[in-house]
Design an enzyme around this catalytic site. Structure first.
Site, short mmCIF file in Angstrom:
data_model
loop_
_atom_site.label_atom_id
_atom_site.label_comp_id
_atom_site.label_asym_id
_atom_site.label_seq_id
_atom_site.Cartn_x
_atom_site.Cartn_y
_atom_site.Cartn_z
N LYS A 96 95.49 68.55 100.35
CA LYS A 96 94.81 69.81 100.05
C LYS A 96 94.94 70.21 98.58
CE LYS A 96 93.31 71.89 103.72
NZ LYS A 96 94.00 72.80 104.44
N TYR A 104 81.29 61.61 108.15
CA TYR A 104 82.54 60.98 107.73
C TYR A 104 83.17 60.10 108.80
CZ TYR A 104 84.39 65.30 109.85
OH TYR A 104 84.65 66.34 110.68
N CYS A 116 87.27 109.73 77.71
CA CYS A 116 86.91 110.83 76.81
C CYS A 116 86.61 112.14 77.53
CB CYS A 116 85.71 110.44 75.94
SG CYS A 116 84.17 110.39 76.87
N CYS A 138 79.32 106.74 81.33
CA CYS A 138 79.89 107.86 80.60
C CYS A 138 78.87 108.24 79.54
CB CYS A 138 81.20 107.43 79.94
SG CYS A 138 81.64 108.43 78.52
N GLU A 193 87.72 60.27 100.48
CA GLU A 193 86.51 61.10 100.59
C GLU A 193 86.89 62.54 100.27
OE1 GLU A 193 84.98 60.81 104.73
OE2 GLU A 193 86.16 58.98 104.76
N LYS A 245 87.22 66.43 101.09
CA LYS A 245 87.31 67.19 102.34
C LYS A 245 86.38 68.38 102.18
CE LYS A 245 90.56 69.00 105.70
NZ LYS A 245 89.98 70.32 105.94
N CYS A 285 84.63 110.97 82.48
CA CYS A 285 85.08 109.69 81.91
C CYS A 285 86.61 109.70 81.77
CB CYS A 285 84.44 109.49 80.55
SG CYS A 285 85.11 108.10 79.66
N ASP A 319 84.33 71.71 102.89
CA ASP A 319 84.75 72.95 103.53
C ASP A 319 83.59 73.51 104.34
OD1 ASP A 319 86.61 74.75 104.18
OD2 ASP A 319 86.63 75.80 102.26
N CYS A 352 82.98 108.52 72.78
CA CYS A 352 83.98 108.03 73.73
C CYS A 352 84.70 106.86 73.07
CB CYS A 352 83.29 107.57 75.02
SG CYS A 352 84.40 106.73 76.16
S1 IVH Z 1 88.16 63.03 109.26
C1 IVH Z 1 90.52 62.11 112.97
N1 IVH Z 1 86.98 63.36 106.95
O1 IVH Z 1 88.62 68.49 108.21
C2 IVH Z 1 89.93 62.47 111.69
N2 IVH Z 1 87.48 65.29 108.23
O2 IVH Z 1 91.40 68.95 109.66
C3 IVH Z 1 88.93 63.53 111.80
N3 IVH Z 1 86.76 67.41 107.22
O3 IVH Z 1 87.84 68.98 111.57
C4 IVH Z 1 88.45 64.15 110.58
N4 IVH Z 1 85.85 66.53 105.42
O4 IVH Z 1 85.98 69.31 109.89
C5 IVH Z 1 87.49 63.96 108.04
N5 IVH Z 1 85.89 63.51 104.91
C6 IVH Z 1 86.40 64.11 105.98
C7 IVH Z 1 86.36 65.50 106.17
C8 IVH Z 1 86.93 66.07 107.30
C9 IVH Z 1 86.11 67.64 106.09
C10 IVH Z 1 87.21 68.45 108.16
C11 IVH Z 1 86.76 68.21 109.56
C12 IVH Z 1 87.99 68.21 110.43
C13 IVH Z 1 89.03 68.78 109.52
C14 IVH Z 1 90.35 68.09 109.77
#
Ligand code: IVH
Length: 784
Positions: A320, A232, A417, A444, A120, A122, A414, A124, A450
């Site tokens: 990451k 998730y 010039c 300018c 999945e 991650k 400027c 933000d 210039c």
């Molecule tokens: S699973 C025990 N899945 O990442 C597992 N976390 O450092 C719990 N996050 O606090 C998290 N996307 O806020 C999981 N697809 C995803 C995620 C996800 C973002 C964030 C979440 C969590 C942090 C983990």
């Protein structure tokens, strides 16, 4: 039907539309229809407040502000994830999983067992827990320290795609859903723009914006922010849902929970790495920000077997991406002078690697941005590099400001010039008055005197979309200017072989080629030439509008700002830029020299019929912005009094025959001011001089042969580039669009045409191949 039945029916229908829209991503009704149902429900609920329930779709508006959040204990702790930054970290993780599950490891003869993982993105944002009892949302909480979070129930209810009620059946009586609350990139941009407009707080990135919006004691503010939720996983559940992680998410999706569209299986770590690379490549195109991907062992039995280490599961890991934001120091702020003279502050940074690229400079855009950021020389700042865009300074870390930090001042002269630097003025017209305010940009005033502006102006003048003079790169332009060989674009046409052959990178052949290219560029279309002049705020489209509507350079040069605002998409500000450009002595003399040096404009002609038809007397009156006199009032006035002079001379009694008393007084008052009379008269005089007749009011625009038509180009063309084909079609009055629809008039399809051609055939549209297209153009008198 009773109100109660209708209310239930409407809620069910709205819930279903929401589900189709947010979870399945297959909208089922147009927004307008959704809004209509929603308003009907709101009205019924207002009539019958006793029938309002907390799960109604109308209840997403937020409630009374809180003074503090109460605390919530998580029955099942909310953990965090271990991180992998490199491929090796991920292989290590996989090895631990294989060992932990006691699976056969790879040996000389086999690759071992491929663990079934889920993948999945991650997201933000912020982790949130949603508690459903008997299918109803009863609580929302932040992660907090993992054991105790804050109760944000009222806030989460305002998030459009959080179900207030689960749909279908089979859900556990107690179901705690976990996921991320985030803001899309588009939502973030929109929010920041709106905040900037009202002088409110802007956010450094979508994550901060999401956090700042969700943790609001006033949930009405949360309701106004574009937050989204993506599930998730689960926390506490009163009964098992499925045997696998993906199975669980799919069940949740069926109950109305939004899950990631990027959720996939991976057999073994190799496929996980493929997923990571693939999504990494698409990262910039995703509508939301992600900082990596999360891999989880799919089997829940295996998850239980692996268990936890400290506060992290042994069955999941976050892989990451390289960070897009970094901290660095502002070593200095310098000022660059651009083509239009804009003096732009640029931060010189202590070099730092951001997402794999070393960044040493970041634009600060303008002095308003410097003020908004509050940045000083010596500050530590957060910089961000997203996709191909230039690195941005997002925020100042004020706590780290050194004692000797210095303020950023715009230079009064400027840096290139030495001419004066002036702040630009913004002209706005409202309620009959032109108001001038300070702009964000400083310029300018040296113009082509210039060297910085001269170089950029010439680079622009010769560029492909402008005069298209090949063989003259940026370096050569700099040399020509620095050697004093050219002091304006007009000087290009006086260059001689001896002038260039000694320049760096030039030899006999290339010098001759350049001279030939310069000679070849002497017959540009009017639109190209206007674009090439580099008038501030005048891009290719505006240049085309000017050329097409006014038909001659002469008319473009003398047009009054108010006359220019008759043209499509030209507002008063741009109109003033154009007018000022041509008022400038130096610019006029460069244009005169260009024409003297043999430049011959093509495609000059009459005033466009559409333009003549749009320049009505009523339109002129409406443009004057007389308080409370809009287009309808202007029409009435003209119908009654017929001419501008009679309107100017009319007394209160005459005017009251056409208009309401308040409007009549406003017109009278407006024309009592000499300068207003003069303005109206000069605009009218110019429009007449351009060949426009008020009598043409009723006449329909005749226009060009393809006026009002939309054409689409697809596949490759052999005898001309697509840009050229587009220019030609536009010169015939057609609009050239990027996609085929039922509104398309004709599709030009070259070899390699794909889905657009298929769609055109399906819709039964007229399709021309290249030969037919060339034949068509020549019928219209256009050679290829
Ligand atoms: S699973 C025990 N899945 O990442 C597992 N976390 O450092 C719990 N996050 O606090 C998290 N996307 O806020 C999981 N697809 C995803 C995620 C996800 C973002 C964030 C979440 C969590 C942090 C983990």
């Amino acid at each position: 039907m009773t109100a109660q039945t209708r209310i239930l029916e409407l809620r069910a229908e709205l819930d279903q539309h929401n589900y189709r829209y947010y979870v399945l991503d297959e909208p089922s009704v147009p927004d307008a229809e959704y809004d209509r149902l929603f308003r009907e429900l709101q009205a019924l609920e207002a009539e019958h407040p006793e029938l309002v329930t907390p799960d109604s779709p109308t209840q997403r508006v937020g409630g009374a502000a809180l003074s503090a959040f109460t605390q919530v204990r998580h029955e099942v702790p909310m953990l965090s994830l271990g991180n992998a930054f490199e491929e090796n970290d991920l292989r290590e993780f996989d090895r631990r999983v294989v060992e932990g599950l006691d699976l056969p490891t790879g040996d000389l003869f086999g690759a071992g067992v491929a663990v079934d993982y889920s993948c999945e993105p991650k997201l933000d944002g912020l982790a949130v827990s949603l508690l459903y009892r008997d299918g109803l949302l009863v609580q929302g909480a932040t992660r907090g320290d993992g054991t105790t979070g804050e109760d944000i129930s009222v806030n989460v209810r305002t998030i459009r795609n959080v179900p207030l009620k689960l749909q279908g059946k089979g859900w556990p009586a107690v179901l705690e859903v976990r996921g991320e609350v985030f803001m899309s990139k588009e939502g973030f941009e929109r929010l920041n723009a709106a905040q900037a407009e009202i002088g409110g707080k802007t956010f450094a990135n979508p994550r901060n914006a999401a956090a700042g919006s969700l943790r609001q004691l006033d949930s009405k503010i949360t309701a106004s922010r574009p937050l989204e939720f993506c599930c998730y996983g689960v926390g506490q559940v009163s009964e098992a849902i499925a045997d696998t992680h993906i199975g669980t998410l799919e069940k949740l999706k069926g109950w109305g929970m939004p899950i990631s569209r990027e959720l996939r299986h991976a057999a073994g770590i190799k496929e996980c790495l493929d997923y990571y690379r693939d999504i990494g490549e698409r990262r910039n195109a995703l509508p939301y920000e992600i900082d990596g991907v999360v891999f989880k062992v799919n089997s829940l039995a295996s998850q239980r077997e692996l268990g936890f280490r400290a506060r992290e599961p042994r069955w999941a890991i976050a892989h990451k991406f390289p960070a897009m934001e970094e901290l660095t120091e502002v070593l200095d702020v310098e000022f660059q002078v651009g083509r239009t003279g804009a003096v732009t502050p640029v931060a010189r940074l202590k070099p730092v690697k951001v997402a794999g690229v070393t960044v040493a400079n970041a634009t600060l855009h303008n002095m308003d941005e410097v003020a908004r950021l509050g940045v000083m020389i010596g500050d530590t700042v957060i910089i961000r590099r997203a996709g191909d865009v230039i690195p941005q300074v997002m925020q100042v870390v004020t706590e780290r400001r050194p004692a000797d930090a210095r303020a950023v001042h715009i230079p009064t002269q400027c840096p290139v010039c030495g001419s004066q630097v002036e702040r630009t003025q913004l002209v706005k017209r409202s309620k009959g008055k032109e108001t001038v305010s300070e702009g964000a940009v400083y310029r300018c005033v040296g113009r082509l005197a210039c060297r910085a502006q001269l170089k950029q102006a010439i680079i622009h003048y010769v560029s492909r979309r402008a005069m298209d003079i090949e063989g003259l790169g940026e370096k050569s332009v700099e040399q020509l200017v620095d050697e004093g060989l050219i002091a304006s674009p007009a000087d290009l046409y006086r260059l001689k072989f001896e002038d260039i052959v000694d320049l760096e990178g030039f030899a006999e052949v290339s010098s001759n080629k350049l001279l030939a290219a310069i000679a070849d560029s002497k017959r540009p279309s009017l639109a190209r030439f206007i674009y090439a002049l580099g008038i501030p705020d005048v891009g290719e489209e505006t240049a085309k509008v000017l050329a097409r509507s006014l038909g001659s350079l002469q008319r473009v040069m003398v047009a009054l700002p108010q006359v220019l605002t008759y043209l499509p998409d030209i507002g008063l500000e741009v109109a003033h830029e154009i007018h000022n450009f041509f008022e400038d002595e130096h610019n006029r003399s460069v244009i005169a020299q260009l024409l003297e040096n043999g430049l011959q404009l093509q495609e000059e002609g009459e005033l466009a019929a559409e333009f003549a038809a749009s320049t009505t007397l009523a339109g002129l009156i409406a443009k004057l912005d007389i308080p409370s006199v809009g287009p309808t009032g202007a029409e009435k006035l003209v119908a009654k009094l017929q001419s501008l002079e009679r309107i100017i001379a009319a007394d209160g009694i005459d005017l009251r025959q056409a208009l309401a008393a308040k409007q009549a007084d406003a017109v009278r008052e407006f024309f009592l001011v000499e300068s207003n009379q003069a303005l109206a008269r000069s605009v009218e005089a110019q429009l007449r001089e351009f060949g426009m007749h008020w009598e043409s009011e009723k006449k329909v625009a005749q226009g060009l042969p393809l006026a009002g038509q939309t054409w689409v180009l697809t596949g490759s063309l052999e005898r001309m580039s697509r840009d050229v084909a587009k220019d030609k079609l536009e010169s015939l009055g057609a609009k050239v669009a990027g996609s085929v629809s039922a509104k398309t008039h004709c599709v030009v399809a070259g070899p390699g045409a794909g889905s657009k051609l298929a769609k055109a055939t399906e819709l039964g549209l007229r399709v021309l191949d290249e030969d037919a297209f060339v034949a068509f153009l020549s019928e219209q008198g256009i050679a290829v």
